[in-house]
Enzyme design. Structure first.
Site, PDB file in Angstrom:
ATOM      1  N   LYS B  83       0.864  -1.190   0.000  1.00  0.00           N
ATOM      2  CA  LYS B  83       0.000   0.000   0.000  1.00  0.00           C
ATOM      3  C   LYS B  83       0.895   1.232   0.000  1.00  0.00           C
ATOM      4  CE  LYS B  83      -4.044   1.799   2.556  1.00  0.00           C
ATOM      5  NZ  LYS B  83      -4.911   1.582   3.747  1.00  0.00           N
ATOM      6  N   SER B 158      -9.803   1.495   2.563  1.00  0.00           N
ATOM      7  CA  SER B 158      -8.918   2.276   1.736  1.00  0.00           C
ATOM      8  C   SER B 158      -7.827   1.482   1.019  1.00  0.00           C
ATOM      9  CB  SER B 158      -8.252   3.344   2.600  1.00  0.00           C
ATOM     10  OG  SER B 158      -7.419   2.729   3.580  1.00  0.00           O
ATOM     11  N   SER B 182     -10.065  -0.961   6.770  1.00  0.00           N
ATOM     12  CA  SER B 182      -9.453  -0.719   5.454  1.00  0.00           C
ATOM     13  C   SER B 182      -8.714  -1.899   4.845  1.00  0.00           C
ATOM     14  CB  SER B 182      -8.501   0.476   5.527  1.00  0.00           C
ATOM     15  OG  SER B 182      -9.226   1.681   5.492  1.00  0.00           O
TER      16      SER B 182
END
Ligand code: MG
Ligand code: ZN
Lengths: 484, 495, 100
Positions: B83, B158, B182
């Protein structure tokens, strides 16, 4: 209460920020160093780079505890908060500090004159970077732009907040001076105000005598010596009194002390509200020093200045019980403040005269404290012995001491080299006889008890010996001849 | 098996084994992953950057280690996507925000360090909702990622890019971060396994903070076993993170085979009320499957958990408002000039942050400001205590809890962008674990509306990841055919 | 719930948070934030007397590091990331007020 202007009382509380002399910063392993190339002692943590996290320095905590204990505080479980505001010298745009549960609370300082000033708290926090204002004479308001160096960002500070127990500029100076001695004695700080490792802000207010409620206060910043602290408080108090007496009103604000102009001025360039939005720092955990740790720190603390003053006073007094301790207070305070009490104590231990050893340290040695701390107490004791025994005069003793501080040798060598040995008792007798013979009329008046002429005869001896005669011996010799 | 051809359908375990034994070159594995990325990336936009050269160099280093007869580590040659809120030395790290565009970290996050030591190969940085604030990856300054199952739908967020990268078969493993769901929510939307470990198990050093007291890094994988392998490699104490727990990483791989006989499983009844029927059916079916293999199953009411959402939307913005202050245009990233420093700060932040980030900064600033702290922030911190206490009481009766991960299957792009509150509600079932600091994970179990995957969430007490993984493993064994993304690196792609 | 995030409050927090907003944005955010605040506001009504607030999920204490210097970053690398530098320092527009 000191009356600054008749009818008015002054109230001062002081906030002192003290840099701790750790090797590394509060939350990272960058060097805590002064005066290096800009932005060389920085890392992801103290630059506030995204993703970095703080880890607390154990020694900084220990130094904070030393300070707290030395200030008679309670060491309590504490946490860190974030104090949020934007300023370019602050890499994260929040300061990690302690808010409603600081590490040290509720202590006091006993000033040499006996006044007690309360300490509300002494908490840990991180320092900011340094900003230089370019153009406009380096003043913030006229600058074209500013440059930021983060070497100082994250340096550990202890902020010591006094209670508003101070009622005169002199007491404020005495408080900071005593606090500085304590900080230095604790080993936590070098206490240098000029280099900024000790920074003092003063909360100043005035009220009419007898009023219970405190007046509106102003916070005065930017005093970088004890002298400017006293001047700034005095100026600010008079300013507030003037305002109130002319029907005005004091506005609570931060004011800047300008050393050159000798005045304070408002810092506000525009209305800007500060709302610090304190909340517990989630990147750190609670601090809860075990009682064993606190006890170990307490046990390892060297004696603090007030204890050292008491010890030294008792020692000097024991060497001559007839002395008035009160009269020696300033000398004792100076000697302890400069860390020369060890020298005096050891010289007394070697058999030196206490009053003389104290006086020479507080006066001559005090001009060169670093050299004086390095003096061999035995040699210093020998010097005091020469003076006390009348082998050399007070003036000669001072000269020899200064030579010793220069590292020019042992006292007996210096005495010999400077030719101070000559005026011992035998030579002095001959000189005195000579003076009596040359001034028969004056001698007669002296014998009849005229004290004024004694000064004249004394002066003649001093002139003849170029000031090297021991005054006490001269007086003894005249009186012996008068009664003999 | 030759050492140059890349076999189909290998999971992380198989790749690492093949690379360590010299059966396949790490370079081959990585080339293959890069090729798959190149084929589909225009459609999916999982990555902000693909680090081709760095990845191939790392693969060669692994191959050289193998050639020397040394051990390249448990993840040897396994391609991993990170990420883009994890700092990578020398590789741009953006948080999908304009404000960090062009910033190159001078250091590696601890997890990145640990991955490299384990022999894993970082192939790129994945897209996210800006600063991890969002549930759809639509809040990225660089455009949304798409769900590999249906390109008109969101992958969740996310960590949408990391979830989609695994679901698309680009890589068998990726890392995300989970502040309120997330990792788990996009895992559920994409039909992959997603794990939020116990707070403090995985170091946050180098994870760009959203809400520090809630953020936790965790794995995505196609199988429970692969997720376990990755978690073991990244967990354990780190002296650079003061909130890192003592001790080694949890032992989860070996626990998988222990089964669930005698384990007490509680279904969180409160979570079934607000979930779609297909989601509720999936949870009940998973529970039934656990009972079949020897667990005891019962329902449990934990109404306190329903207060989590409100507490979360006070605590997380509050911490975020402070964490994001540093993006001020002085030291790194974007600067929009102004006549004075305050104007420069305000213009930089106006230009550099997207709408959702600004909303949360303002909400957080508000709840911390004078006069509101006690009513909102302190009260939210009490709810956190309440939620943790409620979980712990439930764990007196149960070893693990299960429930839905999300109320529905993946929603359409644009469906919730105009209604922040509707978007926030998709985190209802994931938030309580973050508040409590407990582990939770999502396991693909069934197919729901439009043939989209549904994940079942498994909850466990702090540091009881081993029990959580055993249950997840059992659920996985009973999962509906076709409900998960293709296992590992397969040339056949969906969509 | 009738909780309002007024345009004045938006302006106030935007100033505190250093976010430049247009008037239209102020109105827009006031509406959206009122909706969010309305939802979370229920939390105020909870009776949580006797419940201690917790800022973490665990009770770690005294996490400390030894006072040993480690290398700092290379200055060139640090300054390369900055929008504007001069003489080894970060350059910023004029600062209007002294630090509080
Ligand atoms: Mg302070
Ligand atoms: Zn540093």
């Amino acid at each position: 209460m000191t009356l600054l202007t008749p009818g008015w009382e002054l109230t001062v509380g002081l906030e002192v920020h003290c840099e701790l002399q750790t090797e590394t910063k509060l939350f990272c392993s960058c060097a805590n160093a002064f005066g290096e190339e800009p932005n060389t002692n920085v890392c992801p943590v103290c630059l506030g780079l995204p993703g970095s996290l703080p880890v607390l320095n154990r020694l900084a905590v220990e130094y904070a505890m030393r300070i707290g204990i030395a200030l008679n505080c309670r060491v309590e479980p504490s946490i860190f908060h974030r104090k949020n505001y934007f300023y370019p010298d602050m890499p994260k745009d929040y300061q990690v500090s302690q808010y409603d549960s600081p590490i040290n609370v509720d202590g006091f300082i006993e000033l040499p004159a006996g006044t007690r000033v309360g300490i509300e708290r002494a908490h840990l926090e991180e320092d900011t970077g340094k900003t230089s204002h370019m153009g406009g004479g380096g003043r913030i308001h006229d600058a074209d732009y500013s440059l930021v160096d983060y070497n100082r960002a994250g340096v550990p500070l202890v902020e010591i907040v006094s209670r508003p127990d101070i009622s005169s500029p002199d007491d404020a100076r005495a408080y900071v001076s005593e606090l500085r001695s304590i900080l230095v004695a604790s080993g936590a700080s070098d206490g240098r105000m000029e280099e900024g490792s000790l920074r003092v802000d003063a909360n100043v207010s005035v009220r009419r005598s007898g009023m219970v409620e405190l007046g509106t206060r102003c916070e005065v910043k930017n005093m970088n010596s004890l002298r400017s602290l006293g001047r700034a408080i005095e100026y600010e108090a008079l300013r507030q009194i003037g305002l109130l007496e002319s029907g005005g009103r004091v506005v609570q604000e931060t004011r800047h002390w300008n050393e050159n102009e000798g005045r304070t001025s408002s810092l506000r360039s525009k209305e800007e509200a500060y709302d610090y939005r304190y909340f517990p720092e989630p990147d750190l955990v609670a601090l809860s020093p075990e009682s064993e740790w606190i006890d170990a720190v307490r046990d390892a603390l060297p004696p603090m200045p007030n204890a050292r003053r008491a010890t030294l006073g008792a020692l000097v007094l024991s060497s001559d019980p007839g002395l008035d301790e009160h009269a020696l207070r300033d000398q004792i305070a100076t000697v302890v403040d400069l860390g020369l009490d060890q020298l005096v104590s050891e010289a007394i231990g070697e058999g030196a005269d206490g009053r003389l050893a104290l006086a020479r340290c507080a006066n001559e040695a005090a001009t060169r404290p670093d050299a004086a701390r390095a003096l061999d107490p035995r040699a210093f004791g020998v010097l005091i012995g020469l003076e006390a025994g009348g082998k050399i005069s007070a003036t000669q003793s001072k000269t020899v001491l200064l030579e010793m501080l220069d590292g020019s040798g042992e006292p007996l060598e210096i005495v010999k080299r400077l030719g101070f040995e000559g005026v011992d008792k035998i030579h002095l007798g001959a000189i005195i006889d000579q003076i009596i013979a040359a001034n028969p009329a004056e001698w007669q008046r002296f014998v009849e008890g005229d004290e004024k002429v004694a000064q004249f005869l004394f002066g003649q001896v001093m002139r003849e010996t170029k000031g090297n005669a021991n005054g006490k011996l001269v007086a003894e010799a005249f009186h012996a001849r008068k009664s003999g | 098996m030759s050492s140059t051809a890349m076999p189909d359908a290998m999971n992380a375990f198989e790749i690492a084994h093949a690379v360590r034994t010299g059966a396949v070159l790490a370079r081959t594995v990585v080339m293959d992953a890069l090729e798959r990325i190149a084929n589909q990336e225009q459609d999916l936009h999982c990555f902000n950057v693909v680090t081709e050269d760095v990845a191939l160099a790392a693969a060669d280093a692994v191959d050289a280690t193998v050639a020397r007869g040394e051990d390249p580590g448990p993840l040897a040659g396994v391609p991993v996507a990170l990420k883009d809120n994890l700092c990578t030395r020398g590789i741009a790290t953006t948080c999908s925000s304009k404000i960090l565009e062009g910033w190159i970290p001078p250091y590696d996050a601890t997890v990145v360090d640990r991955l490299r030591r384990a022999g894993a190969i970082v192939v790129g940085k994945t897209n996210l909702d800006e600063f991890a604030m969002g549930s759809s990856t639509e809040n990225s300054a660089f455009g949304p990622s798409r769900n590999p199952w249906d390109h008109s739908r969101v992958p969740g967020g996310s960590s949408g890019g990391s979830a989609a990268a695994v679901a698309a078969g680009y890589v068998p493993l990726s890392l995300g971060s989970d502040t309120g769901g997330s990792i788990r929510q996009p895992a559920s939307f994409c039909g992959v396994v997603g794990v939020k470990p116990t707070y403090g198990l995985v170091s946050r050093y180098g994870l760009i903070a959203f809400a520090s007291s809630l953020d936790q890094i965790g794995p995505f994988a196609t199988t429970v076993a692969d997720a376990a392998l990755l978690l073991e490699s990244i967990g354990g104490h780190d002296s650079r993170d003061s909130t890192s727990l003592d001790g080694e990483s949890v032992a989860v791989v070996d626990a998988l085979e222990l089964g669930v006989v005698g384990l007490r499983v509680g279904i969180i009844r409160d979570f079934l009320v607000d979930a779609d029927d297909s989601v509720v059916s999936a949870v009940n079916a998973a529970a039934a499957a656990l009972a079949v293999v020897g667990a005891t199953v019962d329902e449990v009411a934990i109404p306190e958990l329903m207060n989590g959402l409100a507490a979360y939307y006070l605590i997380a913005p509050a911490e975020a408002s402070s964490n994001l202050s540093r993006y001020d245009g002085v030291r790194y990233g974007l600067r929009v000039d102004g006549p004075d420093v305050a104007a420069m700060n305000a213009r930089t932040r106006a230009e550099g942050f997207g709408a959702e980030v600004k909303r949360r900064i303002m909400l957080g600033t508000y709840v911390l400001s004078a006069g509101y702290y006690d009513a909102y922030y302190a009260q939210a911190q009490r709810v956190r205590t309440l939620v943790a206490g409620a979980f712990n009481r439930a764990y007196e009766r149960f070893d693990v809890l299960i429930g839905p991960t999300t109320p529905s299957v993946a929603f359409a792009l644009g469906q919730k962008t105009e209604d922040p509150l509707a978007m926030y509600l998709s985190d209802l079932f994931t938030i309580p674990s973050n508040l409590a600091g407990h582990p939770a994970m999502s396991v693909p179990f069934a197919l729901g509306e439009h043939g989209l995957p549904i994940g079942v969430q498994v909850f466990a007490p702090a540091l009881k990841e081993s029990v959580m993984f055993r249950v997840a493993h059992a659920i996985e064994a009973a999962q509906q055919t076709g409900c998960r993304a293709p296992v590992g690196l397969s040339r056949s792609t969906r969509s | 719930m009738a909780v309002e995030f007024t345009p004045e409050e938006v302006t106030y927090v935007a100033a505190l948070a250093r976010l430049e907003l247009t008037e239209a944005e102020v109105e827009h955010y006031a509406r959206q934030l009122s909706a969010v605040l309305g939802h979370v506001d229920a939390i105020r009504a909870l009776d949580l007397t006797g419940v201690e607030p917790s800022s973490h999920s665990f009770d770690l204490v005294n996490v400390l590091r030894e006072d040993v210097v480690a290398p700092s970053l290379d200055r060139d690398e640090v300054l390369r990331a900055a929008p504007l530098v001069e003489s080894g320092r970060f350059r910023v527009p004029p600062i209007l007020g002294e630090a509080p």
